[in-house]
Design a protein around this motif. Structure first.
Motif, mmCIF file in Angstrom:
data_model
loop_
_atom_site.group_PDB
_atom_site.id
_atom_site.type_symbol
_atom_site.label_atom_id
_atom_site.label_comp_id
_atom_site.label_asym_id
_atom_site.label_seq_id
_atom_site.Cartn_x
_atom_site.Cartn_y
_atom_site.Cartn_z
ATOM 1 N N TYR A 170 0.860 -1.205 0.000
ATOM 2 C CA TYR A 170 0.000 0.000 0.000
ATOM 3 C C TYR A 170 0.888 1.244 0.000
ATOM 4 O O TYR A 170 2.059 1.171 0.384
ATOM 5 N N VAL A 171 0.298 2.359 -0.415
ATOM 6 C CA VAL A 171 0.972 3.647 -0.234
ATOM 7 C C VAL A 171 0.119 4.463 0.722
ATOM 8 O O VAL A 171 -1.106 4.564 0.558
ATOM 9 N N SER A 188 -10.640 19.041 16.977
ATOM 10 C CA SER A 188 -10.601 17.582 16.852
ATOM 11 C C SER A 188 -11.724 17.054 15.958
ATOM 12 O O SER A 188 -12.205 15.947 16.157
ATOM 13 N N VAL A 189 -12.113 17.845 14.975
ATOM 14 C CA VAL A 189 -13.176 17.372 14.081
ATOM 15 C C VAL A 189 -12.740 16.115 13.322
ATOM 16 O O VAL A 189 -13.547 15.233 13.034
ATOM 17 N N LEU A 190 -11.425 16.027 13.021
ATOM 18 C CA LEU A 190 -10.835 14.802 12.456
ATOM 19 C C LEU A 190 -9.555 14.513 13.217
ATOM 20 O O LEU A 190 -9.049 15.373 13.943
ATOM 21 N N ASP A 191 -9.021 13.309 12.999
ATOM 22 C CA ASP A 191 -7.751 12.939 13.619
ATOM 23 C C ASP A 191 -6.634 13.396 12.675
ATOM 24 O O ASP A 191 -6.498 12.879 11.574
ATOM 25 N N TRP A 192 -5.853 14.389 13.071
ATOM 26 C CA TRP A 192 -4.842 14.966 12.180
ATOM 27 C C TRP A 192 -3.494 14.268 12.319
ATOM 28 O O TRP A 192 -3.221 13.745 13.393
ATOM 29 N N PRO A 193 -2.608 14.319 11.362
ATOM 30 C CA PRO A 193 -2.833 14.882 10.039
ATOM 31 C C PRO A 193 -3.729 13.978 9.177
ATOM 32 O O PRO A 193 -3.754 12.748 9.365
ATOM 33 N N TYR A 194 -4.412 14.605 8.229
ATOM 34 C CA TYR A 194 -5.253 13.882 7.268
ATOM 35 C C TYR A 194 -4.402 12.798 6.594
ATOM 36 O O TYR A 194 -3.286 13.056 6.142
ATOM 37 N N THR A 195 -4.932 11.586 6.569
ATOM 38 C CA THR A 195 -4.172 10.434 6.061
ATOM 39 C C THR A 195 -5.012 9.668 5.044
ATOM 40 O O THR A 195 -6.210 9.458 5.269
ATOM 41 N N GLU A 196 -4.395 9.263 3.941
ATOM 42 C CA GLU A 196 -5.098 8.470 2.941
ATOM 43 C C GLU A 196 -4.221 7.316 2.503
ATOM 44 O O GLU A 196 -3.031 7.274 2.842
ATOM 45 N N GLY A 197 -4.799 6.409 1.752
ATOM 46 C CA GLY A 197 -4.010 5.273 1.285
ATOM 47 C C GLY A 197 -4.604 4.659 0.035
ATOM 48 O O GLY A 197 -5.803 4.797 -0.236
ATOM 49 N N LEU A 198 -3.744 4.001 -0.723
ATOM 50 C CA LEU A 198 -4.180 3.230 -1.893
ATOM 51 C C LEU A 198 -3.460 1.893 -1.852
ATOM 52 O O LEU A 198 -2.313 1.818 -1.371
ATOM 53 N N ARG A 199 -4.114 0.851 -2.359
ATOM 54 C CA ARG A 199 -3.403 -0.406 -2.556
ATOM 55 C C ARG A 199 -2.426 -0.174 -3.711
ATOM 56 O O ARG A 199 -2.674 0.661 -4.579
ATOM 57 N N MET A 200 -1.310 -0.886 -3.716
ATOM 58 C CA MET A 200 -0.261 -0.577 -4.697
ATOM 59 C C MET A 200 -0.765 -0.667 -6.138
ATOM 60 O O MET A 200 -0.429 0.190 -6.960
ATOM 61 N N ASP A 201 -1.615 -1.657 -6.444
ATOM 62 C CA ASP A 201 -2.079 -1.752 -7.843
ATOM 63 C C ASP A 201 -3.026 -0.594 -8.182
ATOM 64 O O ASP A 201 -3.075 -0.146 -9.331
ATOM 65 N N GLU A 202 -3.759 -0.088 -7.193
ATOM 66 C CA GLU A 202 -4.597 1.090 -7.441
ATOM 67 C C GLU A 202 -3.707 2.298 -7.716
ATOM 68 O O GLU A 202 -3.952 3.103 -8.620
ATOM 69 N N ALA A 203 -2.656 2.406 -6.903
ATOM 70 C CA ALA A 203 -1.758 3.558 -7.042
ATOM 71 C C ALA A 203 -1.047 3.543 -8.391
ATOM 72 O O ALA A 203 -0.754 4.591 -8.963
#
Ligand code: MTE
Length: 322
Positions: A170-171, A188-203
């Protein structure tokens, strides 16, 4: 805990424009029968819009292979109707509050399971990547959509440079953490820092796009300057803004929205008309902008990009992996 998205997605049958009717309306316009209406649209040409965009001009080529032919939304729509919780939770907050955000100097750290980790100044990171424009269909989980002419380069090009190892499954991406500049991060509206991810084949899919511009000019701050992700077959929330790190990891990253409300936002976040969000239907969407198209129409699987991406999910139950 439920938070964030307003509960405004109640759809009544009369809101829904059947897809055939939507298409026939498009055909009428193309055939010249809707001239008055079409004149309104052609006034919003890309050239005119590019002039109203405010950033520095970029050099790029248009990539027709990965662009839709629908007329893009106006620069105004795209740059004043935003989600960017670091600058507030209302759609108008980011354009009002992000103007002074400093996007230089900017450093991106690339690390984790790769042979060539590095810390690069943004301009050095961008150097080897020729820029292209792609007009992408965008779809928000809140059930609105826009057409946006982004400028950027394939995420795959960047990933290859850092030579991920076989352990990289994953990335993970992170946004800048700077509560002084980003007032939302003081709360605390979200848990910072904003974090995202993709599976490697998606990326590595050619549609995954690192974006630095919009309407031919440098991204406005509210749209994620200086560097953001766009994955047009997924909901807009995967399009993490103001990226400062990419990390190749073995385990699925815990993403911001999945952490905030796991029953509402999954890791994959693929546009799926067949699976309702717990608080609203995903079957239709409202196209923002011109009153002509600002009507509900059926949501397309993978936001219309099924040919390019459906094979990534063969054998997966998309109701479980939402
Ligand atoms: N990235 C960060 N860092 N913070 C955010 O709040 N919001 C996401 C995504 N990227 C968000 C973010 C959501 S919910 C959406 S729909 C898109 O940005 C909106 O992108 P746009 O404002 O350019 O349309």
């Amino acid at each position: 805990m439920r938070r964030a998205w307003p509960d405004t997605m109640k759809i009544v049958p009369s809101d829904i424009t059947p897809y055939e009717k939507y298409l026939s309306r498009r055909t009428l316009l193309a055939g010249g029968l809707g001239l008055a209406a079409a004149a309104g649209l052609s006034g919003l040409t890309r050239t005119a819009q590019a002039q109203t965009a405010t950033g520095a001009a970029l050099t790029y080529t248009h990539n027709a292979e990965y662009s839709v032919t629908d007329p893009p939304n106006s620069f105004k729509d795209i740059s004043t109707y935003n989600n960017y919780y670091e600058f507030g939770t209302d759609k108008s907050d980011p354009s009002e509050n992000a103007q002074k955000f400093q996007t230089r100097p900017w450093t991106v750290v690339i690390g984790g399971e790769c042979e060539a980790p590095g810390t690069l100044a943004l301009d050095d990171l961008l150097k080897p990547h020729p820029l292209e424009e792609r007009i992408y269909r965008m779809r928000c989980v809140e059930a609105w959509s826009m057409i946006v002419p982004w400028v950027g380069f394939p995420l795959a090009d960047l990933i290859k440079r850092f030579k991920p190892t076989s352990k990289a499954k994953y990335v993970e991406f992170k946004t800048l953490m700077d509560p002084k500049q980003m007032p939302g991060e003081r709360g605390s509206v979200l848990d910072w820092p904003y974090t995202e991810g993709l599976r490697m084949d998606e990326a590595m899919n050619p549609l995954a796009f690192m974006t630095v511009g919009l309407y031919g000019k440098v991204l406005p701050n509210q749209n994620g300057a200086p560097l953001r992700l766009i994955t047009p077959w997924k909901y807009g929330f995967k399009g993490i803004k103001a990226i400062v790190s990419l990390r190749f990891v073995e385990r699925m990253p815990v993403t911001t929205w999945a952490k905030s409300a796991p029953s509402e936002y999954g890791f994959y976040a693929n546009v799926n008309p067949a699976v309702d969000h717990p608080r609203w239907s995903q079957a239709t969407e409202r196209h923002i902008g011109s009153s002509l198209f600002d009507q509900r129409r059926p949501t397309l699987p993978f936001n219309g990009y099924a040919n390019q991406v459906a094979s990534l999910y063969t054998g997966m139950d998309l109701k479980t992996y939402f």
